[in-house]
Design a protein around this motif. Structure first.
Motif, PDB file in Angstrom:
ATOM      1  N   TYR A 120       0.834  -1.211   0.000  1.00  0.00           N
ATOM      2  CA  TYR A 120       0.000   0.000   0.000  1.00  0.00           C
ATOM      3  C   TYR A 120       0.866   1.257   0.000  1.00  0.00           C
ATOM      4  O   TYR A 120       1.853   1.342   0.734  1.00  0.00           O
ATOM      5  CB  TYR A 120      -0.944   0.009   1.205  1.00  0.00           C
ATOM      6  N   GLY A 121       0.470   2.189  -0.808  1.00  0.00           N
ATOM      7  CA  GLY A 121       1.218   3.434  -0.942  1.00  0.00           C
ATOM      8  C   GLY A 121       2.173   3.419  -2.122  1.00  0.00           C
ATOM      9  O   GLY A 121       2.617   4.470  -2.584  1.00  0.00           O
ATOM     10  N   ALA A 122       2.475   2.200  -2.626  1.00  0.00           N
ATOM     11  CA  ALA A 122       3.434   2.111  -3.727  1.00  0.00           C
ATOM     12  C   ALA A 122       2.848   2.651  -5.028  1.00  0.00           C
ATOM     13  O   ALA A 122       3.584   3.126  -5.901  1.00  0.00           O
ATOM     14  CB  ALA A 122       3.896   0.664  -3.914  1.00  0.00           C
ATOM     15  N   GLY A 123       1.513   2.599  -5.163  1.00  0.00           N
ATOM     16  CA  GLY A 123       0.886   3.176  -6.351  1.00  0.00           C
ATOM     17  C   GLY A 123       1.117   4.683  -6.400  1.00  0.00           C
ATOM     18  O   GLY A 123       1.428   5.253  -7.456  1.00  0.00           O
ATOM     19  N   ALA A 124       0.988   5.316  -5.259  1.00  0.00           N
ATOM     20  CA  ALA A 124       1.245   6.760  -5.183  1.00  0.00           C
ATOM     21  C   ALA A 124       2.723   7.065  -5.427  1.00  0.00           C
ATOM     22  O   ALA A 124       3.064   8.063  -6.086  1.00  0.00           O
ATOM     23  CB  ALA A 124       0.803   7.295  -3.815  1.00  0.00           C
ATOM     24  N   GLU A 125       3.615   6.206  -4.898  1.00  0.00           N
ATOM     25  CA  GLU A 125       5.054   6.375  -5.156  1.00  0.00           C
ATOM     26  C   GLU A 125       5.340   6.344  -6.660  1.00  0.00           C
ATOM     27  O   GLU A 125       6.100   7.164  -7.185  1.00  0.00           O
ATOM     28  CB  GLU A 125       5.858   5.237  -4.518  1.00  0.00           C
ATOM     29  N   ALA A 126       4.736   5.365  -7.337  1.00  0.00           N
ATOM     30  CA  ALA A 126       4.971   5.227  -8.777  1.00  0.00           C
ATOM     31  C   ALA A 126       4.461   6.448  -9.526  1.00  0.00           C
ATOM     32  O   ALA A 126       5.124   6.963 -10.434  1.00  0.00           O
ATOM     33  CB  ALA A 126       4.309   3.949  -9.294  1.00  0.00           C
ATOM     34  N   ALA A 127       3.259   6.910  -9.142  1.00  0.00           N
ATOM     35  CA  ALA A 127       2.693   8.088  -9.813  1.00  0.00           C
ATOM     36  C   ALA A 127       3.596   9.296  -9.607  1.00  0.00           C
ATOM     37  O   ALA A 127       3.880  10.056 -10.551  1.00  0.00           O
ATOM     38  CB  ALA A 127       1.287   8.362  -9.281  1.00  0.00           C
ATOM     39  N   ALA A 128       4.069   9.467  -8.386  1.00  0.00           N
ATOM     40  CA  ALA A 128       4.914  10.630  -8.074  1.00  0.00           C
ATOM     41  C   ALA A 128       6.230  10.584  -8.843  1.00  0.00           C
ATOM     42  O   ALA A 128       6.804  11.628  -9.180  1.00  0.00           O
ATOM     43  CB  ALA A 128       5.185  10.693  -6.566  1.00  0.00           C
TER      44      ALA A 128
END
Lengths: 332, 332
Positions: B212-220
């Motif tokens: 969880y949170g890795a999707g946001a990391e990738a987007a950023a």
């Protein structure tokens, strides 16, 4: 039904082949607008990990499942009708929030031996019913199971004046109904006895006629509480009564018994009024309005009163209704 | 499992009684925020015709179903684990869009003889996994069926830089992985042979560890394409390759085989690398990044190349992979 059993099964076509066929077979859809003047709100449709929809504000969402043998039978309904019903019961929940339907997601589970044509026709029914309500299919999932199960999630956007909850009914308001009650239940009575007529009630059991747009009408007219009649009118007014801490008093003199319901009741020795008061699955909308603010096309069927000493509840012509008031899952 | 069979069935408690018990039993949840600084975004939770959530912009939505006997077995998994997995597979889809999970809707179907405690524990698992991802249960539906079916819809909001689709991979980018692969498949191998160890892979089969949170990391980090590994790494990279019209070339030298996978492979005479390349259900995230922009914690496992003369596809160390590359429903 005979044409459903033609052609390859979904096992033969495979998950991804079936998804391709379903997507290719969907009717062309108009752009979906969340607000007036908006561009197409669906930025990403089917085919990725998720869909993306532009909402400028609140999102109304609801989910409801149809299971073979519980909510439909493949020997009673065409696949297209099952799809329409699966969409309609969910779109009705969005209407029942005083909102406009925007999008559907569909989780479809079926045995491998299901004809692929059945799945295709079902998804076309889903898409066509969605279009009738101004919504579009944006995503889904297909998986293997022992029985056909169609779980639909509907998303919508509150209409002007919405959302309208179950909890806003106020003593002194009138109760009004938009749409039909008792028809789907009468259809079930007929089908359960092996008959196919009166055709109108059989059709009503297979595909409800949801009064699309009526949720927005209710919101615009300042409705206090709003619900769709899925469990039965008395049961659903009971949900409003509980949530609003009021008593809903239904006036049976307001109802005119439609001919097909009279015919079914006469043939089965039952009470047509009971069908109308307790039959579910027609997905009419019931709302409470201030006196004089009932929108055109809504039938006034009662009045909201203070909760009595026994707490909130539903009365019929001022007295408790003695029979069972609605359908409940798991109990038979 | 033994404690699941204690107490009343859901038929004895009834639909509305069960809903009350489930709602009362849910863990207290923090307020859900759609954007930084927002107030609680959930304006209406369970109990009305729909839930209402404030979204200030795009909504990411996805649906996925778990069916007893296909995705889980009640004699292998506790109800709580099944609930966690049903939530996790859907939350992973939101992550895989470069988005943050916000809300879940759950359509739960079950036979009337299911112990009510099973349904309660399952819904608690759903709510706890949602909380781990920063999301909350906002609604659901319970209905009767022949087998336990849990259809979950997840809603989320794009992270900064998102949404990230499958279609944005560009030749020259590197392919990177965040999370585990092969563990759930190894667990299935073990459980299918009647064993309960290595415990780590059995646990992984029962509840995936979604990063969880890795999707946001990738987007950023400006990821080109993003997907969660649900069907198997090669199969899911194939989805990226098709959508982006590129070839994904996986470098097997990048993988270190974890001890539990090595043990399972040795005991069953199989290839641990095949488990890692083709095993699904771990819901790791795979993404493509420009060189030098891979976020911390992601493992570079290959490179995006131009689609060859045969069109887009996946290579392993520069050559086609000869074995089956992933799981497909309906085919067995």
């Amino acid at each position: 039904m005979s044409s459903d059993s033609a052609g390859p099964t979904i096992a033969e076509i495979g998950e991804f082949g079936l998804i391709d066929q379903v997507l290719a077979g969907l009717p062309t859809q108009e752009a979906v607008r969340v607000g007036p003047g908006d561009e197409d709100a669906v930025r990403v449709g089917p085919g990725d990990d998720g869909a993306v929809i532009d909402f400028s504000g609140p999102v109304v969402c609801s989910t409801d499942t149809m299971v073979e043998g519980v909510h439909f039978r493949r020997d009673w309904s065409w696949a297209h009708e099952v799809g329409r019903k699966a969409a309609a019961v969910n779109l009705a929940d969005i209407e029942a929030m005083g909102a406009r339907p925007v999008a559907l997601l569909v989780a479809f589970s079926a045995p491998p031996e299901l004809p692929a044509s059945w799945a295709r026709q079902c998804s076309q029914g889903l898409a066509e019913e969605a279009a009738a309500a101004g919504a579009v299919l944006v995503g889904g999932d297909m998986t293997r199971s022992g029985e056909v199960t169609i779980a639909v999630t509907a998303l919508g956007t509150p209409a002007a004046g919405g959302p309208v909850l179950r909890s806003g009914a106020r003593p002194g308001q009138v109760i009004a109904l938009r749409g039909r009650v008792g028809w789907a239940a009468a259809g079930l009575v007929v089908l359960s006895r092996g008959f196919r007529s009166p055709r109108a009630v059989v059709e009503a059991q297979k595909v409800p006629q949801v009064p699309y747009g009526a949720g927005a009408e209710a919101a615009a007219a300042g409705a206090g509480a709003l619900i769709d009649v899925s469990d039965g009118l008395l049961a659903d007014l009971g949900h409003i009564a509980d949530a609003s801490d009021v008593t809903c008093d239904v006036d049976t003199g307001a109802f005119e018994v439609p001919d097909p319901l009279r015919a079914v009741a006469a043939a089965t020795g039952s009470d047509p009024l009971a069908l109308m008061l307790t039959g579910g699955e027609d997905h009419a909308l019931a709302a409470t309005f201030d006196e004089g603010r009932v929108p055109e096309g809504w039938l006034v069927i009662g009045r909201v009163r203070d909760a009595g000493p026994d707490g909130p509840g539903v009365l019929v012509d001022g007295a408790p209704w003695e029979e069972a008031s609605g359908y409940e899952h798991f109990r038979r």
